[in-house]
Design an enzyme around this catalytic site. Structure first.
Site, PDB file in Angstrom:
ATOM      1  N   ASP A   9       0.841  -1.185   0.000  1.00 13.07           N
ATOM      2  CA  ASP A   9       0.000   0.000   0.000  1.00 13.07           C
ATOM      3  C   ASP A   9       0.877   1.235   0.000  1.00 13.07           C
ATOM      4  O   ASP A   9       1.831   1.319   0.761  1.00 13.07           O
ATOM      5  CB  ASP A   9      -0.890   0.007   1.241  1.00 13.07           C
ATOM      6  CG  ASP A   9      -1.806   1.208   1.257  1.00 13.07           C
ATOM      7  OD1 ASP A   9      -2.739   1.224   0.442  1.00 13.07           O
ATOM      8  OD2 ASP A   9      -1.580   2.135   2.055  1.00 13.07           O
ATOM      9  N   ASP A  63      -2.222   1.841   7.144  1.00 10.73           N
ATOM     10  CA  ASP A  63      -1.622   1.478   5.855  1.00 10.73           C
ATOM     11  C   ASP A  63      -1.438  -0.034   5.734  1.00 10.73           C
ATOM     12  O   ASP A  63      -1.590  -0.604   4.656  1.00 10.73           O
ATOM     13  CB  ASP A  63      -0.267   2.189   5.679  1.00 10.73           C
ATOM     14  CG  ASP A  63      -0.431   3.699   5.636  1.00 10.73           C
ATOM     15  OD1 ASP A  63      -1.460   4.159   5.110  1.00 10.73           O
ATOM     16  OD2 ASP A  63       0.472   4.405   6.130  1.00 10.73           O
ATOM     17  N   GLU A  87      -1.855  -1.096  -5.511  1.00  3.37           N
ATOM     18  CA  GLU A  87      -3.039  -0.352  -5.918  1.00  3.37           C
ATOM     19  C   GLU A  87      -2.838   0.175  -7.333  1.00  3.37           C
ATOM     20  O   GLU A  87      -1.765   0.650  -7.677  1.00  3.37           O
ATOM     21  CB  GLU A  87      -3.229   0.861  -5.022  1.00  3.37           C
ATOM     22  CG  GLU A  87      -3.489   0.549  -3.596  1.00  3.37           C
ATOM     23  CD  GLU A  87      -3.275   1.797  -2.788  1.00  3.37           C
ATOM     24  OE1 GLU A  87      -4.268   2.401  -2.389  1.00  3.37           O
ATOM     25  OE2 GLU A  87      -2.110   2.181  -2.622  1.00  3.37           O
TER      26      GLU A  87
END
Ligand SMILES: [Zn+2]
Length: 398
Positions: free
Chosen positions: A181, A358, A265
């Site tokens: 992340d 996170d 992502e």
């Protein structure tokens, strides 16, 4: 990219300057073509059309024809990339280039024998229409150089930077999936719970930079002193950029070796930019605030990290839709903005699960890649902004 000091002879320097001039000329033509374009108009010519126009221009103008077609085409390619970056919201609109500022050109289709070592500290590179140009062999030249860029800085020094696409690395073969992340309070968080921090400028460097900037403000325009201060600033920044690039190389190699599947992502940075700007009818909210955010992303090395991962862990990177990854509880899958207690802490309003925010997001990224739906139930109304914009520059790479 590794940069080396180029040492052209005076005659070679004149020829290099000619290449720079051609690249600048072609780039500026492309800027002109796109300067009048606005959303809604028929699109301005793209790369293929511009290449066709370039062929016509070369047929017509002898001075352009005398130059290298690679140099000129690559200037168009650079422009196309700059425009794509602009539309993606990561860079400013490509601008007109002036003589003597940010001069350079790129050579592609470099063959194995085009870069060679002459002695311990001297190498040479073959430049089309210029010949063999020497450079200082200050560190190892990467294997398999595919392209290089030659630049001339404001102080008149020449550099060559070689680019090689890194070889894919083998994974461990355990089938393990890692979620990565793009962190808010750290540079990147892993689903294993590891928090990775990109190097930031040291305190000494920060204060030195402040001193240099003050000195620059006092120096007279065009003075030698001003030139020296500028060079010192550029050197300081270059060292910082080098360190971060180094970190990205090490981190991507480490992840590619340790895990078989790397989930990241798929940041639709472009969409974010467009929604920030809004349309004429419905101007975006927080435009100013988001403009700052985009600059943060601009300097973010996230894109570079993902790019490196895709090269080193070729075929083993999964890009995950980031929607809800930061608001979903990894334990019970409940989605709530309120669970995002702060930038750093995730505290599930449904089940009380608590984790580094996170890391929780990284676990969701991992689980999505592994085939588990993250947005399983509940969920905020569509369009509710996910509270995961970075608060400061992350992994900045110049
Ligand atoms: Zn929960």
């Amino acid at each position: 990219m590794s940069r080396y000091r180029l040492q052209p002879t005076p005659a070679q320097e004149a020829a290099l300057l000619e290449h720079c001039g051609h690249a600048r000329y072609v780039w500026n033509l492309a800027v002109e073509q796109h300067a009048h374009w606005r959303p809604g108009l028929k699109s301005a010519p793209g790369f293929a059309e511009q290449c066709r126009q370039l062929s016509e221009a070369r047929a017509e103008f002898g001075w352009l024809r005398a130059g290298s077609v690679i140099v000129q085409q690559q200037a168009l390619k650079d422009f196309a990339q700059a425009l794509a970056n602009f539309f993606a919201g990561t860079h400013r609109r490509p601008r007109w280039r002036r003589r003597g500022r940010g001069e350079g050109f790129r050579i592609v289709a470099v063959k194995a024998g085009d870069v060679r070592r002459l002695s311990r500290n001297v190498g040479e590179v073959r430049v089309p229409k210029v010949g063999w140009v020497r450079f200082r062999w200050s560190r190892a030249v990467p294997e398999g150089v595919k392209s290089y860029r030659i630049t001339r800085d404001a102080a008149g020094r020449w550099h060559v930077a070689f680019a090689a696409i890194p070889e894919p690395l083998p994974g461990p073969g355990t089938g393990e999936v890692i979620g990565v992340d793009r962190g808010v309070s750290v540079s990147a968080a892993l689903s294993t719970g590891e928090l990775l921090n990109a190097p930031t400028p040291r305190d000494g460097e920060k204060s030195r930079l402040r001193r240099l900037l003050r000195r620059l403000a006092r120096a007279k325009r065009g003075s030698n002193r001003r030139g020296r201060v500028k060079t010192a600033i550029a050197r300081l920044k270059a060292r910082e950029v080098d360190r971060r690039k180094d970190w990205i190389e090490k981190t991507s190699t480490d992840l590619a070796r340790r895990f078989d599947v790397i989930a990241v992502e798929d940041l639709k940075i472009g969409n974010m930019t467009r929604s920030a700007k809004g349309t004429v009818e419905a101007p975006g909210r927080n435009v100013r605030q988001k403009a700052g955010l985009n600059r943060g992303i601009l300097t973010a090395g996230w894109g570079r990290l993902v790019e490196r991962l895709e090269q080193k862990a070729a075929g083993r990177v999964r890009k995950i839709n980031p929607r809800y990854t930061s608001q979903t509880c990894n334990a019970c899958k409940h989605i709530a903005r309120k669970s995002r207690e702060s930038q750093a802490l995730f505290l599930c309003v449904a089940c009380g699960w608590r984790d580094n925010a996170d890391v929780n997001a990284a676990k969701n990224v991992r689980d999505t890649a592994a085939g588990h739906a993250v947005a399983a139930r509940g969920g905020p109304p569509l369009g509710e902004p996910a509270n995961r914009e970075p608060q400061h520059d992350l992994l900045p790479v110049g």
